[in-house]
Design a protein around this motif. Structure first.
Motif, PDB file in Angstrom:
ATOM      1  N   TRP A 161       0.834  -1.196   0.000  1.00 27.48           N
ATOM      2  CA  TRP A 161       0.000   0.000   0.000  1.00 27.48           C
ATOM      3  C   TRP A 161       0.867   1.243   0.000  1.00 27.48           C
ATOM      4  CZ3 TRP A 161      -0.611  -3.617   4.107  1.00 27.48           C
ATOM      5  CH2 TRP A 161      -1.583  -4.575   3.857  1.00 27.48           C
ATOM      6  N   GLY A 162       0.510   2.209  -0.823  1.00 31.46           N
ATOM      7  CA  GLY A 162       1.207   3.480  -0.860  1.00 31.46           C
ATOM      8  C   GLY A 162       2.525   3.455  -1.604  1.00 31.46           C
ATOM      9  N   SER A 163       2.911   2.333  -2.142  1.00 28.32           N
ATOM     10  CA  SER A 163       4.163   2.247  -2.887  1.00 28.32           C
ATOM     11  C   SER A 163       3.997   2.910  -4.252  1.00 28.32           C
ATOM     12  CB  SER A 163       4.551   0.774  -3.086  1.00 28.32           C
ATOM     13  OG  SER A 163       5.611   0.669  -4.004  1.00 28.32           O
ATOM     14  N   ASP A 164       5.077   3.509  -4.738  1.00 28.67           N
ATOM     15  CA  ASP A 164       5.037   4.089  -6.077  1.00 28.67           C
ATOM     16  C   ASP A 164       5.574   3.115  -7.131  1.00 28.67           C
ATOM     17  OD1 ASP A 164       7.680   4.127  -5.330  1.00 28.67           O
ATOM     18  OD2 ASP A 164       8.043   6.204  -5.898  1.00 28.67           O
ATOM     19  N   ALA A 165       5.823   1.871  -6.727  1.00 24.39           N
ATOM     20  CA  ALA A 165       6.340   0.863  -7.659  1.00 24.39           C
ATOM     21  C   ALA A 165       5.253   0.428  -8.636  1.00 24.39           C
ATOM     22  CB  ALA A 165       6.839  -0.351  -6.880  1.00 24.39           C
ATOM     23  N   ALA A 166       5.680  -0.005  -9.803  1.00 27.41           N
ATOM     24  CA  ALA A 166       4.760  -0.494 -10.836  1.00 27.41           C
ATOM     25  C   ALA A 166       4.212  -1.870 -10.455  1.00 27.41           C
ATOM     26  CB  ALA A 166       5.485  -0.583 -12.171  1.00 27.41           C
ATOM     27  N   TRP A 167       3.003  -2.166 -10.924  1.00 24.36           N
ATOM     28  CA  TRP A 167       2.413  -3.489 -10.713  1.00 24.36           C
ATOM     29  C   TRP A 167       3.060  -4.523 -11.624  1.00 24.36           C
ATOM     30  CZ3 TRP A 167      -0.170  -3.725  -6.452  1.00 24.36           C
ATOM     31  CH2 TRP A 167      -0.987  -2.686  -6.035  1.00 24.36           C
ATOM     32  N   HIS A 168       3.499  -4.084 -12.790  1.00 20.46           N
ATOM     33  CA  HIS A 168       4.088  -4.969 -13.791  1.00 20.46           C
ATOM     34  C   HIS A 168       5.345  -4.313 -14.334  1.00 20.46           C
ATOM     35  CE1 HIS A 168      -0.352  -5.172 -14.084  1.00 20.46           C
ATOM     36  NE2 HIS A 168      -0.113  -6.459 -13.946  1.00 20.46           N
ATOM     37  N   GLN A 169       6.256  -5.125 -14.804  1.00 17.98           N
ATOM     38  CA  GLN A 169       7.466  -4.597 -15.411  1.00 17.98           C
ATOM     39  C   GLN A 169       8.001  -5.623 -16.404  1.00 17.98           C
ATOM     40  OE1 GLN A 169      10.537  -3.691 -12.542  1.00 17.98           O
ATOM     41  NE2 GLN A 169      11.647  -2.404 -13.960  1.00 17.98           N
ATOM     42  N   VAL A 170       8.565  -5.129 -17.500  1.00 18.83           N
ATOM     43  CA  VAL A 170       9.246  -5.984 -18.464  1.00 18.83           C
ATOM     44  C   VAL A 170      10.712  -5.582 -18.449  1.00 18.83           C
ATOM     45  CG1 VAL A 170       9.489  -6.623 -20.894  1.00 18.83           C
ATOM     46  CG2 VAL A 170       7.207  -6.304 -19.914  1.00 18.83           C
ATOM     47  N   ILE A 171      11.577  -6.562 -18.253  1.00 25.31           N
ATOM     48  CA  ILE A 171      13.014  -6.314 -18.278  1.00 25.31           C
ATOM     49  C   ILE A 171      13.656  -7.291 -19.253  1.00 25.31           C
ATOM     50  CG2 ILE A 171      13.090  -5.396 -15.920  1.00 25.31           C
ATOM     51  CD1 ILE A 171      14.247  -8.109 -15.012  1.00 25.31           C
ATOM     52  N   THR A 172      14.844  -6.960 -19.704  1.00 25.85           N
ATOM     53  CA  THR A 172      15.617  -7.864 -20.553  1.00 25.85           C
ATOM     54  C   THR A 172      16.963  -8.086 -19.895  1.00 25.85           C
ATOM     55  OG1 THR A 172      14.510  -7.027 -22.539  1.00 25.85           O
ATOM     56  CG2 THR A 172      16.567  -8.246 -22.860  1.00 25.85           C
ATOM     57  N   LEU A 173      17.267  -9.344 -19.619  1.00 25.85           N
ATOM     58  CA  LEU A 173      18.545  -9.724 -19.024  1.00 25.85           C
ATOM     59  C   LEU A 173      19.233 -10.717 -19.946  1.00 25.85           C
ATOM     60  CD1 LEU A 173      17.456 -10.278 -15.295  1.00 25.85           C
ATOM     61  CD2 LEU A 173      18.462  -8.227 -16.307  1.00 25.85           C
ATOM     62  N   GLU A 174      20.415 -10.363 -20.408  1.00 26.78           N
ATOM     63  CA  GLU A 174      21.175 -11.232 -21.314  1.00 26.78           C
ATOM     64  C   GLU A 174      20.345 -11.691 -22.508  1.00 26.78           C
ATOM     65  OE1 GLU A 174      24.519 -12.122 -21.101  1.00 26.78           O
ATOM     66  OE2 GLU A 174      24.621 -10.674 -19.450  1.00 26.78           O
ATOM     67  N   GLY A 175      19.495 -10.802 -23.016  1.00 23.43           N
ATOM     68  CA  GLY A 175      18.691 -11.103 -24.187  1.00 23.43           C
ATOM     69  C   GLY A 175      17.387 -11.840 -23.899  1.00 23.43           C
ATOM     70  N   VAL A 176      17.105 -12.161 -22.644  1.00 22.69           N
ATOM     71  CA  VAL A 176      15.863 -12.847 -22.272  1.00 22.69           C
ATOM     72  C   VAL A 176      14.874 -11.797 -21.773  1.00 22.69           C
ATOM     73  CG1 VAL A 176      14.794 -14.521 -20.706  1.00 22.69           C
ATOM     74  CG2 VAL A 176      17.064 -14.981 -21.668  1.00 22.69           C
ATOM     75  N   ARG A 177      13.708 -11.709 -22.464  1.00 23.24           N
ATOM     76  CA  ARG A 177      12.659 -10.782 -22.031  1.00 23.24           C
ATOM     77  C   ARG A 177      11.830 -11.439 -20.937  1.00 23.24           C
ATOM     78  NH1 ARG A 177      11.079  -6.205 -24.463  1.00 23.24           N
ATOM     79  NH2 ARG A 177       8.854  -6.646 -24.203  1.00 23.24           N
ATOM     80  N   ILE A 178      11.649 -10.680 -19.848  1.00 23.87           N
ATOM     81  CA  ILE A 178      10.996 -11.212 -18.654  1.00 23.87           C
ATOM     82  C   ILE A 178       9.833 -10.305 -18.259  1.00 23.87           C
ATOM     83  CG2 ILE A 178      11.314 -11.810 -16.213  1.00 23.87           C
ATOM     84  CD1 ILE A 178      14.362 -12.129 -16.914  1.00 23.87           C
ATOM     85  N   PHE A 179       8.649 -10.899 -18.096  1.00 27.70           N
ATOM     86  CA  PHE A 179       7.477 -10.193 -17.587  1.00 27.70           C
ATOM     87  C   PHE A 179       7.386 -10.474 -16.099  1.00 27.70           C
ATOM     88  CE2 PHE A 179       2.870 -10.340 -16.511  1.00 27.70           C
ATOM     89  CZ  PHE A 179       2.587  -8.990 -16.704  1.00 27.70           C
ATOM     90  N   MET A 180       7.397  -9.408 -15.294  1.00 26.89           N
ATOM     91  CA  MET A 180       7.352  -9.519 -13.836  1.00 26.89           C
ATOM     92  C   MET A 180       6.057  -8.920 -13.310  1.00 26.89           C
ATOM     93  SD  MET A 180      11.108  -7.825 -13.083  1.00 26.89           S
ATOM     94  CE  MET A 180      10.516  -7.241 -11.525  1.00 26.89           C
ATOM     95  N   THR A 181       5.423  -9.611 -12.380  1.00 28.64           N
ATOM     96  CA  THR A 181       4.231  -9.101 -11.717  1.00 28.64           C
ATOM     97  C   THR A 181       4.072  -9.841 -10.399  1.00 28.64           C
ATOM     98  OG1 THR A 181       1.861  -8.655 -11.963  1.00 28.64           O
ATOM     99  CG2 THR A 181       2.675 -10.738 -12.855  1.00 28.64           C
ATOM    100  N   HIS A 182       3.285  -9.280  -9.499  1.00 22.42           N
ATOM    101  CA  HIS A 182       3.016 -10.004  -8.263  1.00 22.42           C
ATOM    102  C   HIS A 182       2.025 -11.137  -8.523  1.00 22.42           C
ATOM    103  CE1 HIS A 182       2.881 -10.775  -4.032  1.00 22.42           C
ATOM    104  NE2 HIS A 182       1.571 -10.559  -3.971  1.00 22.42           N
ATOM    105  N   GLY A 183       1.087 -10.910  -9.412  1.00 25.08           N
ATOM    106  CA  GLY A 183       0.171 -11.967  -9.822  1.00 25.08           C
ATOM    107  C   GLY A 183      -1.266 -11.795  -9.390  1.00 25.08           C
ATOM    108  N   HIS A 184      -1.507 -10.977  -8.392  1.00 18.86           N
ATOM    109  CA  HIS A 184      -2.880 -10.841  -7.900  1.00 18.86           C
ATOM    110  C   HIS A 184      -3.811 -10.233  -8.939  1.00 18.86           C
ATOM    111  CE1 HIS A 184      -1.053  -6.960  -7.030  1.00 18.86           C
ATOM    112  NE2 HIS A 184      -2.253  -6.449  -6.813  1.00 18.86           N
TER     113      HIS A 184
END
Length: 177
Positions: free
Chosen positions: A59-82
């Motif tokens: 609660w009250g965080s300014d962080a994103a719910w979802h994020q896409v990052i690329t590490l060593e050429g691998v695209r990763i979708f990150m989310t908490h899942g709820h």
């Protein structure tokens, strides 16, 4: 590149710090609940990249719910899942969301239960909870990525052993934890 993937630390940082010290990862991914724990890691390890998303308890965080990052050429979708409809034995809409963002790997938390499955070229992983598991013992994952490929995903308990789904926690249980 070796990446420590964790979720649902809920303010219990000791196991998180132990895992970082034991594994010496090149980066950490924290999948929410508590985003502040990821901020603490950034403060304690300023040269370690820490990627994080907010969870339903942030609660009250300014962080994103979802994020896409690329590490060593691998695209990763990150989310908490709820927000993706994940449940105790289901990855909900994770495959569709991961595919929609053009990612090879979808990471989520929220359930406090380990989940690792391949779905039509997409890998979906929940490392479980590093502090408060719903089944078995607390856990995290070590992800190895290189040259655009997922090389390996290994699940560990918080003592550094390979995660065993049959092993039960020895400490006192409180509520559903």
């Amino acid at each position: 590149m070796r990446v420590l993937v964790c979720s649902d630390s809920h303010g219990r940082l000791l196991d998180l710090y132990d895992a970082v010290e034991r594994e010496t990862p090149d980066a950490v991914i924290h999948l929410g609940d508590y985003y502040g724990d990821a901020c603490e890691l950034r403060h304690s390890y300023p040269s370690l990249p820490v990627y994080a998303v907010a969870g339903n308890n942030d609660w009250g965080s300014d962080a994103a719910w979802h994020q896409v990052i690329t590490l060593e050429g691998v695209r990763i979708f990150m989310t908490h899942g709820h927000q993706e409809g994940v449940a105790f034995s289901s990855c909900g809409r994770m495959v569709q969301r991961t595919e929609k963002h053009g990612c090879q790997l979808g990471l989520f938390g929220h359930t406090h239960i380990v989940y690792l499955e391949g779905h039509a070229g997409i890998t979906v992983l929940n490392p479980g909870s590093i502090s408060l598991p719903r089944q078995g013992v607390a856990s995290y994952a070590m992800l190895s990525v290189e040259a655009g490929r997922i090389q390996e995903i290994v699940l560990h308990d918080t003592e550094g052993n390979l995660w065993d789904p049959e092993k039960r926690r020895k400490q006192k249980r409180i509520g559903w934890f």
